[in-house]
Design an enzyme around this catalytic site. Structure first.
Site, PDB file in Angstrom:
ATOM      1  CB  SER A 192      -0.894  -0.004   1.251  1.00  0.00           C
ATOM      2  OG  SER A 192      -1.487   1.259   1.460  1.00  0.00           O
ATOM      3  CE1 TYR A 205      -4.171  -1.920   5.194  1.00  0.00           C
ATOM      4  CE2 TYR A 205      -3.073   0.166   4.728  1.00  0.00           C
ATOM      5  CZ  TYR A 205      -3.732  -0.969   4.284  1.00  0.00           C
ATOM      6  OH  TYR A 205      -3.941  -1.159   2.939  1.00  0.00           O
TER       7      TYR A 205
END
Length: 317
Positions: A192, A205
């Site tokens: 990401s 995350y």
């Protein structure tokens, strides 16, 4: 005395030889880097060469919705044999039915909790028996709770790591041997933009996506140094925020320039990266160059740039 001088002269000569050898190797390295820079510049001018993927057997995790679903549809459209894996059987069947309506490649559905190692190993045996060895693994599954670190429960943090990181280790353990048996393969993992820069409300995350980045870089080195060099490829993807429902409260300062991405476009970029054997890429591609450039500057400059872009997620609490 004479013997001592001979030994001293020999040691000096050896040191001089080593220095000359190191300088020659450095000069050769410099020439190789210069040639690679020229090649990269020329490569951007001419049309790209895309490899054919119609005969690939592609296993994708997290195909029940979002990017995973779009990847399944895109690979099917190319004529690949697609294996859809998700924990949600109903959503996964919807993806498979959509893909089958394209009347292109074969599509299969498997229900599996990829955070469970035993389930993944059992899945690998079943897929190999039912369909045969896979040649492309797309580790797409992920979850993204968005709130401050002190609001995360220990169970939630463990769950994020189980799904975003450990599931990828289990799928590699299960399916990489199949690629080695076939002496070909391609591993694509979803990191990401949060695996490139740290963002507020995403501490666990970000940690998982940085972990995926490190895992893939190290895996690439292992494959490059071993007998499977140029036979098994790796690609790491760093998408910007995508409109899949994971970003519950996105914060975007320049929506016309850096708005939420369309999952269809993200899937297209991923398959293009696969077909060009790209090692790593952000979506959009400019973000990787911006990050690499800003890392050369003093740390406060990078922080100022991040404040100017002012994108991220608000707490979902």
């Amino acid at each position: 005395m004479i013997e001592h001088e001979i030994i001293h002269t020999s040691n000096v000569s050896k040191r001089i030889f080593n220095i000359v050898q190191d300088l020659a190797e450095f000069l050769l390295l410099f020439i190789k880097i210069l040639m690679e820079l020229i090649y990269s510049a020329v490569d951007k001018i001419f049309p790209k060469n895309f490899k054919d993927i119609c005969n690939e057997v592609v296993l994708i995790t997290g195909t029940g919705h979002g990017i995973g679903r779009e990847l399944a549809l895109h690979y099917t459209a190319f004529g690949s044999t697609v294996i859809c894996v998700d924990i949600n059987q109903k959503n996964n069947e919807e993806t498979v039915n959509k893909a089958k309506r394209l009347s292109k490649g074969a599509v299969h559905s498997y229900t599996c909790d990829v955070s469970n190692r035993d389930d993944v190993l059992a899945l690998a045996n079943k897929v190999k028996t039912d369909i045969g060895p896979i040649t492309v693994l797309v580790n797409n599954v992920g979850i993204m709770p968005t709130h401050p670190l002190d609001k995360h429960t220990p169970e939630e943090i463990r769950r994020v790591f189980d799904i975003n990181v450990f599931s990828q280790f289990w799928t590699l353990e299960a399916f990489l041997p199949q690629m080695k048996e076939e002496s070909r393969g391609h591993i694509i993992c979803m990191s990401s933009i949060a695996g490139v820069v740290g963002l507020a409300n995403l501490v666990p995350y970000c940690a998982t996506k940085f972990a995926v980045r490190g895992m893939m870089e190290a895996l690439h080195e292992e494959l490059r140094d071993g007998p499977y060099k140029n036979l098994i490829k790796t690609t790491t993807i760093y998408p910007y925020m995508t409109n899949t429902g994971l970003c519950k409260r996105p914060k975007v300062k320049f929506p016309s320039v850096l708005g939420l991405l369309d999952p269809k476009e993200v899937a297209k970029h991923i398959i293009d990266a696969h077909r060009m054997n790209v090692l790593e890429t952000t979506i959009p591609t400019s973000l990787l160059h911006i990050n690499n450039w800003s890392r050369l500057l003093p740390s406060n400059c990078g922080i100022m740039l991040k404040d100017f872009i002012d994108s991220g997620v608000e707490s979902d609490l």
